[in-house]
Design a protein around this motif. Structure first.
Motif, mmCIF file in Angstrom:
data_model
loop_
_atom_site.group_PDB
_atom_site.id
_atom_site.type_symbol
_atom_site.label_atom_id
_atom_site.label_comp_id
_atom_site.label_asym_id
_atom_site.label_seq_id
_atom_site.Cartn_x
_atom_site.Cartn_y
_atom_site.Cartn_z
ATOM 1 N N GLU A 16 0.830 -1.206 0.000
ATOM 2 C CA GLU A 16 0.000 0.000 0.000
ATOM 3 C C GLU A 16 0.862 1.252 0.000
ATOM 4 O O GLU A 16 0.493 2.262 -0.584
ATOM 5 C CB GLU A 16 -0.918 0.009 1.228
ATOM 6 C CG GLU A 16 -1.957 -1.089 1.203
ATOM 7 C CD GLU A 16 -2.804 -1.083 2.467
ATOM 8 O OE1 GLU A 16 -2.854 -0.046 3.165
ATOM 9 O OE2 GLU A 16 -3.418 -2.119 2.746
ATOM 10 N N ARG A 17 2.003 1.170 0.701
ATOM 11 C CA ARG A 17 2.905 2.327 0.844
ATOM 12 C C ARG A 17 4.315 1.894 0.446
ATOM 13 O O ARG A 17 4.897 1.000 1.058
ATOM 14 C CB ARG A 17 2.878 2.847 2.273
ATOM 15 C CG ARG A 17 1.523 3.438 2.674
ATOM 16 C CD ARG A 17 1.447 3.794 4.141
ATOM 17 N NE ARG A 17 1.893 2.731 5.039
ATOM 18 C CZ ARG A 17 1.186 1.645 5.379
ATOM 19 N NH1 ARG A 17 -0.018 1.467 4.884
ATOM 20 N NH2 ARG A 17 1.672 0.742 6.200
ATOM 21 N N ILE A 18 4.853 2.559 -0.569
ATOM 22 C CA ILE A 18 6.159 2.200 -1.122
ATOM 23 C C ILE A 18 7.106 3.384 -0.972
ATOM 24 O O ILE A 18 6.743 4.513 -1.316
ATOM 25 C CB ILE A 18 6.030 1.815 -2.616
ATOM 26 C CG1 ILE A 18 5.048 0.646 -2.779
ATOM 27 C CG2 ILE A 18 7.393 1.477 -3.207
ATOM 28 C CD1 ILE A 18 4.608 0.397 -4.210
ATOM 29 N N ILE A 87 10.124 -1.121 0.722
ATOM 30 C CA ILE A 87 11.164 -0.156 0.388
ATOM 31 C C ILE A 87 11.948 -0.721 -0.791
ATOM 32 O O ILE A 87 12.253 -1.910 -0.827
ATOM 33 C CB ILE A 87 12.093 0.163 1.579
ATOM 34 C CG1 ILE A 87 13.096 1.265 1.199
ATOM 35 C CG2 ILE A 87 12.795 -1.065 2.095
ATOM 36 C CD1 ILE A 87 13.905 1.818 2.368
ATOM 37 N N ILE A 88 12.217 0.155 -1.765
ATOM 38 C CA ILE A 88 12.995 -0.240 -2.936
ATOM 39 C C ILE A 88 14.250 0.618 -2.956
ATOM 40 O O ILE A 88 14.167 1.845 -3.031
ATOM 41 C CB ILE A 88 12.192 -0.081 -4.237
ATOM 42 C CG1 ILE A 88 10.884 -0.882 -4.160
ATOM 43 C CG2 ILE A 88 13.042 -0.529 -5.434
ATOM 44 C CD1 ILE A 88 9.945 -0.676 -5.335
ATOM 45 N N LYS A 116 8.952 -5.223 3.596
ATOM 46 C CA LYS A 116 9.515 -5.960 2.467
ATOM 47 C C LYS A 116 10.557 -5.072 1.789
ATOM 48 O O LYS A 116 10.422 -3.845 1.770
ATOM 49 C CB LYS A 116 8.432 -6.351 1.463
ATOM 50 C CG LYS A 116 7.376 -7.267 2.042
ATOM 51 C CD LYS A 116 7.945 -8.632 2.298
ATOM 52 C CE LYS A 116 6.858 -9.578 2.774
ATOM 53 N NZ LYS A 116 7.409 -10.854 3.182
ATOM 54 N N THR A 117 11.580 -5.695 1.213
ATOM 55 C CA THR A 117 12.655 -4.923 0.590
ATOM 56 C C THR A 117 12.991 -5.468 -0.791
ATOM 57 O O THR A 117 12.948 -6.675 -1.023
ATOM 58 C CB THR A 117 13.935 -4.944 1.449
ATOM 59 O OG1 THR A 117 14.345 -6.294 1.629
ATOM 60 C CG2 THR A 117 13.703 -4.303 2.804
ATOM 61 N N ALA A 118 13.327 -4.535 -1.669
ATOM 62 C CA ALA A 118 13.804 -4.896 -3.002
ATOM 63 C C ALA A 118 15.023 -4.040 -3.291
ATOM 64 O O ALA A 118 15.074 -2.862 -2.920
ATOM 65 C CB ALA A 118 12.724 -4.665 -4.045
ATOM 66 N N ILE A 119 16.000 -4.627 -3.941
ATOM 67 C CA ILE A 119 17.208 -3.919 -4.350
ATOM 68 C C ILE A 119 17.360 -4.109 -5.856
ATOM 69 O O ILE A 119 17.299 -5.236 -6.353
ATOM 70 C CB ILE A 119 18.465 -4.462 -3.635
ATOM 71 C CG1 ILE A 119 18.371 -4.253 -2.125
ATOM 72 C CG2 ILE A 119 19.730 -3.810 -4.196
ATOM 73 C CD1 ILE A 119 19.488 -4.936 -1.322
ATOM 74 N N ILE A 120 17.546 -2.992 -6.553
ATOM 75 C CA ILE A 120 17.864 -3.036 -7.986
ATOM 76 C C ILE A 120 19.141 -2.225 -8.149
ATOM 77 O O ILE A 120 19.172 -1.032 -7.831
ATOM 78 C CB ILE A 120 16.732 -2.450 -8.844
ATOM 79 C CG1 ILE A 120 15.407 -3.185 -8.573
ATOM 80 C CG2 ILE A 120 17.106 -2.520 -10.332
ATOM 81 C CD1 ILE A 120 14.197 -2.583 -9.249
ATOM 82 N N ASP A 121 20.199 -2.872 -8.625
ATOM 83 C CA ASP A 121 21.499 -2.216 -8.700
ATOM 84 C C ASP A 121 22.330 -2.827 -9.813
ATOM 85 O O ASP A 121 22.224 -4.021 -10.087
ATOM 86 C CB ASP A 121 22.219 -2.349 -7.359
ATOM 87 C CG ASP A 121 23.500 -1.544 -7.283
ATOM 88 O OD1 ASP A 121 23.613 -0.519 -7.983
ATOM 89 O OD2 ASP A 121 24.397 -1.933 -6.522
ATOM 90 N N HIS A 122 23.173 -2.023 -10.415
ATOM 91 C CA HIS A 122 24.026 -2.525 -11.493
ATOM 92 C C HIS A 122 25.457 -2.770 -11.029
ATOM 93 O O HIS A 122 26.277 -3.254 -11.802
ATOM 94 C CB HIS A 122 23.995 -1.574 -12.701
ATOM 95 C CG HIS A 122 24.654 -0.250 -12.465
ATOM 96 N ND1 HIS A 122 25.795 0.129 -13.125
ATOM 97 C CD2 HIS A 122 24.338 0.782 -11.656
ATOM 98 C CE1 HIS A 122 26.139 1.346 -12.743
ATOM 99 N NE2 HIS A 122 25.270 1.761 -11.843
#
Length: 181
Positions: A16-18, A87-88, A116-122
């Motif tokens: 609901e909240r990001i 959290i992203i 919950k957590t997500a990581i997007i990284d190069h």
């Protein structure tokens, strides 16, 4: 990689909240990736509260569409205010990289509140924090990853200003397109 993208979609749809953030001393790729993902989620999920937060404000990037929606200030304070259930973290792999003084407090808050957590990284994942989803596509810029995940894989609608934001992020991290990957 497809499984992680499906998991990211599921996390977003079940939240609901990001809160979306990136590293301290944000370069154009950090800011562009936050802005591209944030404006894309706002356009495609109008029922969700999406907060874009960076601890520090970069210079000379306020011309980008949606820039005024980014909140600049301590990440820990933003967490307590936004109370995200997701959290992203973009263009960074740990909370010390996203908060100049409160990395451990951020980590403890997320664990204690079961965020919950997500990581997007190069970048390479050295020192990576635990996360529910980790997307590493070995690309030139995190902004490129966001573009491909959102528009090529998830087929989301593009927000206003997406092209300029994407090009800025990729251009800045590729040395003006000098480094091909």
């Amino acid at each position: 990689m497809e499984q992680q993208i499906k998991e990211l979609k599921k996390l977003v749809e079940n939240s609901e909240r990001i809160l979306i953030t990136s590293h301290i001393s944000p370069d154009p790729d950090a800011l562009a990736s936050v802005l591209l993902l944030g404006t894309t989620l706002i356009r495609n999920y109008p029922d969700k509260e999406v907060a874009m937060v960076l601890e520090e404000e970069p210079e000379d990037l306020n011309f980008l569409v949606g820039y005024s929606d980014i909140k600049f200030g301590p990440l820990f304070k933003a967490l307590k205010t936004a109370k995200p259930d997701l959290i992203i973290m973009l263009d960074a792999v740990n909370y010390e990289r996203c908060s100049r003084a409160d990395g451990e407090q951020v980590r403890q808050y997320l664990v204690h509140n079961e965020v919950k957590t997500a990581i997007i990284d190069h970048h390479e994942p050295t020192g990576k924090d635990d996360s529910d989803v980790y997307i590493h596509r070995n690309s030139i810029a995190t902004t490129q990853d966001i573009y491909e995940v959102c528009f090529e894989h998830l087929k989301l609608k593009k927000p206003k200003g997406y092209c300029e934001t994407t090009m800025l992020g990729i251009y800045s991290d590729s040395g003006g397109f000098m480094y091909a990957n």
